[in-house]
Design a protein around this motif. Structure first.
Motif, PDB file in Angstrom:
ATOM      1  N   PRO A 206      40.846  70.298  30.303  1.00 13.29           N
ATOM      2  CA  PRO A 206      39.796  68.905  29.230  1.00 13.29           C
ATOM      3  C   PRO A 206      38.642  70.002  28.484  1.00 13.29           C
ATOM      4  CG  PRO A 206      39.304  69.440  32.253  1.00 13.29           C
ATOM      5  CD  PRO A 206      40.347  69.666  31.237  1.00 13.29           C
ATOM      6  N   GLY A 207      38.512  68.541  26.971  1.00 14.25           N
ATOM      7  CA  GLY A 207      37.385  68.988  26.395  1.00 14.25           C
ATOM      8  C   GLY A 207      35.996  68.169  27.067  1.00 14.25           C
ATOM      9  N   LEU A 208      35.802  68.413  25.667  1.00 15.16           N
ATOM     10  CA  LEU A 208      33.985  67.643  26.356  1.00 15.16           C
ATOM     11  C   LEU A 208      33.983  66.508  26.215  1.00 15.16           C
ATOM     12  CD1 LEU A 208      31.622  69.792  23.965  1.00 15.16           C
ATOM     13  CD2 LEU A 208      32.283  70.447  26.074  1.00 15.16           C
ATOM     14  N   ASP A 209      34.912  64.977  25.721  1.00 14.67           N
ATOM     15  CA  ASP A 209      35.416  63.996  26.697  1.00 14.67           C
ATOM     16  C   ASP A 209      35.961  63.531  27.461  1.00 14.67           C
ATOM     17  OD1 ASP A 209      37.380  64.683  24.783  1.00 14.67           O
ATOM     18  OD2 ASP A 209      37.428  63.275  23.332  1.00 14.67           O
ATOM     19  N   GLY A 210      36.856  64.778  27.765  1.00 15.02           N
ATOM     20  CA  GLY A 210      37.317  65.018  29.027  1.00 15.02           C
ATOM     21  C   GLY A 210      39.220  64.587  28.455  1.00 15.02           C
ATOM     22  N   SER A 211      39.539  64.231  27.532  1.00 10.44           N
ATOM     23  CA  SER A 211      40.575  64.447  26.751  1.00 10.44           C
ATOM     24  C   SER A 211      41.474  65.894  26.779  1.00 10.44           C
ATOM     25  CB  SER A 211      41.167  64.144  25.551  1.00 10.44           C
ATOM     26  OG  SER A 211      40.281  64.243  24.402  1.00 10.44           O
ATOM     27  N   SER A 212      42.285  66.096  26.074  1.00 10.89           N
ATOM     28  CA  SER A 212      42.796  67.920  26.337  1.00 10.89           C
ATOM     29  C   SER A 212      42.377  68.086  24.753  1.00 10.89           C
ATOM     30  CB  SER A 212      44.212  67.749  25.579  1.00 10.89           C
ATOM     31  OG  SER A 212      44.999  68.812  25.192  1.00 10.89           O
ATOM     32  N   LEU A 213      41.973  69.463  25.586  1.00 12.99           N
ATOM     33  CA  LEU A 213      41.523  70.148  23.835  1.00 12.99           C
ATOM     34  C   LEU A 213      42.058  70.186  22.735  1.00 12.99           C
ATOM     35  CD1 LEU A 213      40.246  73.616  26.518  1.00 12.99           C
ATOM     36  CD2 LEU A 213      38.425  71.893  24.747  1.00 12.99           C
ATOM     37  N   LEU A 214      43.552  70.268  22.665  1.00 14.86           N
ATOM     38  CA  LEU A 214      44.148  69.953  21.400  1.00 14.86           C
ATOM     39  C   LEU A 214      44.622  69.106  20.978  1.00 14.86           C
ATOM     40  CD1 LEU A 214      45.774  73.636  21.085  1.00 14.86           C
ATOM     41  CD2 LEU A 214      44.797  72.792  19.589  1.00 14.86           C
ATOM     42  N   GLY A 215      45.308  67.554  22.318  1.00 20.82           N
ATOM     43  CA  GLY A 215      46.445  67.187  22.259  1.00 20.82           C
ATOM     44  C   GLY A 215      47.629  67.754  21.538  1.00 20.82           C
ATOM     45  N   LEU A 216      48.463  66.908  21.598  1.00 22.39           N
ATOM     46  CA  LEU A 216      49.863  67.259  21.038  1.00 22.39           C
ATOM     47  C   LEU A 216      50.243  67.072  19.649  1.00 22.39           C
ATOM     48  CD1 LEU A 216      52.691  67.532  22.564  1.00 22.39           C
ATOM     49  CD2 LEU A 216      53.376  64.988  22.672  1.00 22.39           C
ATOM     50  N   ALA A 217      49.301  66.332  19.030  1.00 23.46           N
ATOM     51  CA  ALA A 217      49.742  66.620  17.489  1.00 23.46           C
ATOM     52  C   ALA A 217      48.485  67.907  17.561  1.00 23.46           C
ATOM     53  CB  ALA A 217      48.677  65.499  17.180  1.00 23.46           C
ATOM     54  N   GLY A 218      47.923  68.922  17.885  1.00 21.58           N
ATOM     55  CA  GLY A 218      47.366  69.770  17.654  1.00 21.58           C
ATOM     56  C   GLY A 218      47.691  71.156  18.353  1.00 21.58           C
ATOM     57  N   ALA A 219      48.679  71.059  19.188  1.00 24.38           N
ATOM     58  CA  ALA A 219      49.612  71.891  19.658  1.00 24.38           C
ATOM     59  C   ALA A 219      51.059  71.506  19.048  1.00 24.38           C
ATOM     60  CB  ALA A 219      49.922  71.652  21.307  1.00 24.38           C
ATOM     61  N   LEU A 220      51.613  70.989  18.475  1.00 25.74           N
ATOM     62  CA  LEU A 220      53.015  71.429  17.953  1.00 25.74           C
ATOM     63  C   LEU A 220      52.948  72.500  16.857  1.00 25.74           C
ATOM     64  CD1 LEU A 220      54.312  67.498  18.415  1.00 25.74           C
ATOM     65  CD2 LEU A 220      54.695  69.876  19.935  1.00 25.74           C
ATOM     66  N   PRO A 221      51.869  72.257  15.815  1.00 24.09           N
ATOM     67  CA  PRO A 221      52.118  73.464  14.899  1.00 24.09           C
ATOM     68  C   PRO A 221      51.734  74.856  15.538  1.00 24.09           C
ATOM     69  CG  PRO A 221      50.583  71.509  14.730  1.00 24.09           C
ATOM     70  CD  PRO A 221      50.791  71.444  15.400  1.00 24.09           C
ATOM     71  N   VAL A 222      50.982  75.074  16.432  1.00 25.08           N
ATOM     72  CA  VAL A 222      50.416  75.974  17.287  1.00 25.08           C
ATOM     73  C   VAL A 222      52.424  76.435  18.131  1.00 25.08           C
ATOM     74  CG1 VAL A 222      49.419  77.618  18.938  1.00 25.08           C
ATOM     75  CG2 VAL A 222      48.510  75.885  18.429  1.00 25.08           C
ATOM     76  N   LEU A 223      52.424  75.596  18.299  1.00 20.45           N
ATOM     77  CA  LEU A 223      54.409  75.741  18.881  1.00 20.45           C
ATOM     78  C   LEU A 223      54.878  77.044  17.360  1.00 20.45           C
ATOM     79  CD1 LEU A 223      56.413  75.907  21.086  1.00 20.45           C
ATOM     80  CD2 LEU A 223      56.878  73.209  20.144  1.00 20.45           C
TER      81      LEU A 223
END
Length: 327
Positions: A206-223
């Motif tokens: 969890p990030g500062l707002d309690g949601s995922s640090l990256l989120g799915l949209a942020g994780a997929l380019p890394v993938l």
């Protein structure tokens, strides 16, 4: 300063445990069933579909696409497989390697001690060579989760760092940054499984707002960057191999590069499709599974597109790596 050093050592120590566990798992499974799997690959002389299935099955069992890819390069150099037979096997290897991410998405860190104990007991209880190899494989599987747990512990403070969260926000806004991050990590550690495991673990924080640090949209380019980076192993292994082996490595690179380009261009659709095919629930609880499903979806769809185009791929890599240097 001392705390930062401790976190760095914990992170790299966890990564070392994971990489060692992957290597030990692959070698143990190869000891238990390697000869049969090699015979299976060498006997792939039928349709391209059989080649894909064989490549996927062998990679899923050995838990190492790099090992199977190098094995295929050796078979091509030895004349046991032709270029046209080897290319579908490489497609299958890309599918088989997604099994690792699917297994890691079960989040077994809490029972890793039990897995380690079970592997140790199997090693002592089994008298035969194959039985002990299975025990070592179970123990190595436990090491994977021990490494993931250590990496997660080291990364946890980063989730509360405003500077780091701000940088991740830029990654979420600019997919090319995520692509480069995934590519760089995989080139560094030479294991897409390790970087994808790290991505799954990190995205579930969890990030500062309690949601995922990256989120799915942020994780997929890394993938997608991870998938590009994994091709370097085959390229390096082919440098001293035959010309057709170099072409097989080139086919592996073309497969991942073209797929990553298309999926990155259609990232919003990729995100929606992954979410639709994954379990529903709180983001932090399902994102590791979503990343695993996205990994499988990428490689299955790329294979479905490229498999009918295998002759085109063969012609392309033959031009890319010609029989003799053009003067």
């Amino acid at each position: 300063m001392e705390q930062n050093l401790t976190r760095i050592f914990t992170l790299f120590g966890g990564l070392a445990l994971f990489l060692y566990g992957m290597d030990a798992l692959s070698h143990s499974l190869e000891t238990a069933a390697g000869s049969r799997l090699k015979s299976l690959l060498a006997a792939v002389t039928g349709s391209p579909v059989r080649g894909v299935l064989a490549g996927a099955a062998v990679t899923a069992v050995l838990q190492s696409s790099s090992a199977v890819t190098v094995m295929v390069l050796g078979f091509v150099s030895a004349g046991l497989l032709t270029l046209r037979q080897a290319v579908p096997v490489i497609f299958g290897c890309n599918i088989g390697t997604t099994v690792t991410a699917q297994l890691l998405a079960f989040r077994l860190e809490d029972v890793r001690g039990l897995v380690l104990l079970a592997g140790l007991l199997l090693c002592f209880a089994c008298a035969g060579r194959k039985g002990r190899a299975i025990g070592r494989a179970v123990f190595a599987f436990g090491l994977l989760f021990e490494g993931i747990a250590d990496m997660g512990t080291a990364m946890e403070p980063l989730a509360q760092s405003p500077v780091f969260v701000h940088w991740l926000g830029r990654v979420r806004q600019h997919s090319w940054l995520g692509l480069l991050a995934g590519l760089g990590m995989t080139l560094t550690v030479q294991s897409s499984s390790a970087t994808i495991a790290l991505l799954q673990n990190f995205a579930a924080r969890p990030g500062l707002d309690g949601s995922s640090l990256l989120g799915l949209a942020g994780a997929l380019p890394v993938l997608l960057g991870d998938n590009i980076g994994t091709t370097i192993t085959a390229v390096l292994a082919s440098l001293s191999a035959s010309r057709d082996a170099k072409r097989v490595a080139a086919a592996h690179a073309v497969f991942n590069l073209t797929g990553a380009a298309v999926f990155c261009a259609g990232l919003p659709l990729y995100v929606r499709l992954t979410a639709a095919l994954s379990p529903k629930g709180p983001e932090l609880a399902v994102i590791a599974r979503q990343i695993a499903n996205a990994h499988t979806l990428f490689n299955v769809m790329c294979t479905l597109v490229w498999l009918p185009l295998t002759p085109l791929m063969v012609r392309f890599v033959c031009r890319l790596v010609p029989d003799r240097a053009v003067r």
